[in-house]
Write an enzyme that holds these catalytic residues in place. Sequence first.
Site, PDB file in Angstrom:
ATOM      1  N   ALA A  32     -18.632  -8.951  29.367  1.00 60.13           N
ATOM      2  CA  ALA A  32     -17.192  -8.764  29.624  1.00 60.13           C
ATOM      3  C   ALA A  32     -16.754  -9.891  30.574  1.00 60.13           C
ATOM      4  O   ALA A  32     -16.202  -9.662  31.652  1.00 60.13           O
ATOM      5  CB  ALA A  32     -16.895  -7.385  30.197  1.00 60.13           C
ATOM      6  N   LEU A  33     -17.016 -11.095  30.120  1.00 58.16           N
ATOM      7  CA  LEU A  33     -16.922 -12.270  30.989  1.00 58.16           C
ATOM      8  C   LEU A  33     -15.484 -12.589  31.382  1.00 58.16           C
ATOM      9  O   LEU A  33     -14.549 -12.376  30.618  1.00 58.16           O
ATOM     10  CB  LEU A  33     -17.542 -13.477  30.282  1.00 58.16           C
ATOM     11  CG  LEU A  33     -19.004 -13.291  29.872  1.00 58.16           C
ATOM     12  CD1 LEU A  33     -19.506 -14.523  29.142  1.00 58.16           C
ATOM     13  CD2 LEU A  33     -19.889 -12.972  31.071  1.00 58.16           C
ATOM     14  N   HIS A  37     -17.280 -15.657  35.958  1.00 66.13           N
ATOM     15  CA  HIS A  37     -18.531 -15.985  35.256  1.00 66.13           C
ATOM     16  C   HIS A  37     -18.494 -17.427  34.736  1.00 66.13           C
ATOM     17  O   HIS A  37     -19.476 -18.162  34.809  1.00 66.13           O
ATOM     18  CB  HIS A  37     -18.723 -15.056  34.052  1.00 66.13           C
ATOM     19  CG  HIS A  37     -18.936 -13.622  34.396  1.00 66.13           C
ATOM     20  ND1 HIS A  37     -18.038 -12.628  34.049  1.00 66.13           N
ATOM     21  CD2 HIS A  37     -19.947 -12.993  35.037  1.00 66.13           C
ATOM     22  CE1 HIS A  37     -18.503 -11.461  34.443  1.00 66.13           C
ATOM     23  NE2 HIS A  37     -19.648 -11.647  35.056  1.00 66.13           N
ATOM     24  N   GLY A 147     -22.346 -14.691  41.781  1.00 65.39           N
ATOM     25  CA  GLY A 147     -21.036 -14.684  42.422  1.00 65.39           C
ATOM     26  C   GLY A 147     -21.085 -13.968  43.769  1.00 65.39           C
ATOM     27  O   GLY A 147     -21.782 -12.960  43.934  1.00 65.39           O
ATOM     28  N   GLN A 153     -25.762  -8.152  46.750  1.00 64.93           N
ATOM     29  CA  GLN A 153     -26.685  -8.498  45.656  1.00 64.93           C
ATOM     30  C   GLN A 153     -27.276  -9.888  45.892  1.00 64.93           C
ATOM     31  O   GLN A 153     -28.474 -10.110  45.675  1.00 64.93           O
ATOM     32  CB  GLN A 153     -25.938  -8.453  44.321  1.00 64.93           C
ATOM     33  CG  GLN A 153     -26.745  -8.983  43.152  1.00 64.93           C
ATOM     34  CD  GLN A 153     -26.094  -8.715  41.816  1.00 64.93           C
ATOM     35  OE1 GLN A 153     -26.250  -7.634  41.280  1.00 64.93           O
ATOM     36  NE2 GLN A 153     -25.364  -9.679  41.268  1.00 64.93           N
ATOM     37  N   SER A 185     -13.410  -9.042  38.080  1.00 65.84           N
ATOM     38  CA  SER A 185     -14.538  -8.152  37.834  1.00 65.84           C
ATOM     39  C   SER A 185     -14.447  -7.673  36.393  1.00 65.84           C
ATOM     40  O   SER A 185     -13.340  -7.446  35.885  1.00 65.84           O
ATOM     41  CB  SER A 185     -14.448  -6.940  38.776  1.00 65.84           C
ATOM     42  OG  SER A 185     -15.275  -5.892  38.310  1.00 65.84           O
ATOM     43  N   ARG A 187     -15.085  -4.861  35.443  1.00 69.53           N
ATOM     44  CA  ARG A 187     -14.527  -3.499  35.476  1.00 69.53           C
ATOM     45  C   ARG A 187     -12.997  -3.489  35.541  1.00 69.53           C
ATOM     46  O   ARG A 187     -12.381  -2.464  35.278  1.00 69.53           O
ATOM     47  CB  ARG A 187     -15.093  -2.731  36.672  1.00 69.53           C
ATOM     48  CG  ARG A 187     -16.548  -2.339  36.510  1.00 69.53           C
ATOM     49  CD  ARG A 187     -17.003  -1.434  37.656  1.00 69.53           C
ATOM     50  NE  ARG A 187     -18.295  -0.830  37.401  1.00 69.53           N
ATOM     51  CZ  ARG A 187     -19.461  -1.381  37.692  1.00 69.53           C
ATOM     52  NH1 ARG A 187     -19.492  -2.574  38.271  1.00 69.53           N
ATOM     53  NH2 ARG A 187     -20.588  -0.760  37.416  1.00 69.53           N
TER      54      ARG A 187
HETATM   55  O1  PAF Z   1     -24.100  -9.054  38.838  1.00 67.28           O
HETATM   56  C1  PAF Z   1     -24.402  -8.617  37.708  1.00 67.28           C
HETATM   57  O2  PAF Z   1     -23.679  -8.752  36.726  1.00 67.28           O
HETATM   58  C2  PAF Z   1     -25.740  -7.893  37.533  1.00 67.28           C
HETATM   59  O3  PAF Z   1     -26.041  -7.134  38.645  1.00 67.28           O
HETATM   60  C3  PAF Z   1     -26.885  -8.837  37.175  1.00 67.28           C
HETATM   61  C4  PAF Z   1     -27.182  -9.824  38.294  1.00 67.28           C
HETATM   62  C5  PAF Z   1     -26.551  -9.610  35.908  1.00 67.28           C
HETATM   63  C6  PAF Z   1     -28.169  -8.040  36.929  1.00 67.28           C
HETATM   64  O4  PAF Z   1     -28.006  -7.138  35.878  1.00 67.28           O
END
Ligand code: PAF
Length: 281
Positions: A32-33, A37, A147, A153, A185, A187
């Site tokens: 869902a870029l 991304h 990102g 993360q 995002s 989402r």
């Molecule tokens: O940030 C994300 O989209 C996910 O957490 C990742 C790093 C692709 C791992 O599934």
Amino acid sequence: MQILTTAAGLQAYTEQARSRGQRIGLVPTMGALHAGHLQLVQAARAECNEVVATVFVNPTQFNNPEDFRLYPRVPEADAELLAPAGCTALFVPSVAEIYPQPTVLKFDFGPLERVMEGAHRAGHFNGVATVVSKLFHLARPHRAYFGQKDWQQVAIVRQLVADLSFDLEIVARPTVREADGLAMSSRNRRLGPAARAAAPLLHQVLVAAAAQVRDGVAPAQVRAAAETALGQEPLIAPEYVEVADAQTLQPLETYVPGRAVVLCLAAHLGGVRLIDNVLVE
Ligand code: PAF
């Protein structure tokens, strides 16, 4: 752009590229870029010869089955965006390809994961670390791109790389925002019109909080003011607001001179959970 669906195919592709002396950039995504991304892909393209993007909605990092079910999946549209951005190979595996058997290994990132996303999403970073480790082993990239919207993360992945001696460099790129400040995002696609209209408040609250941090307002007051501001919008249900050390991610009671602060929040808007953060250096 080469489309790869098997782990063996990804390994063979990247091994061949390595043997030709090519530098490999990896951009792991869940699809869902959006423009955030694509900026990662463009950054990878500028620094590497081969850019491998992965699109895999990783089941093990979802603590909420409904969130996993509803996560946007638009594989054809993703593929169309990636090639023009400079992606040379796209890895789109099935769940069985990545998880031929259930994993038993458990990661524990200590204090780094006892706060914020780690504290609110049980098992989330275990799932992230598992899939990212698998991707690093399969693709053996020289660089991997993430990102900064997922600030925690990035910290966890850096720890993973250090602890397991992965021979690669993590590149973290700034959050890309809509014109009204909302952090991009995947989402966001799920936001209804009313929730979308309310969503820029998340960033506005962080910007106001950052100004308070710069003015030396105590962390507890910054947190309280941000929670109050979010609470004034009935469509937003805040999950947490944190004023933390940007490196250790530990909540601050007072500021430490010379150390950067990160302001992070998570909130629900009409059933969609969003996160955002702002760095104060
Ligand atoms: O940030 C994300 O989209 C996910 O957490 C990742 C790093 C692709 C791992 O599934």
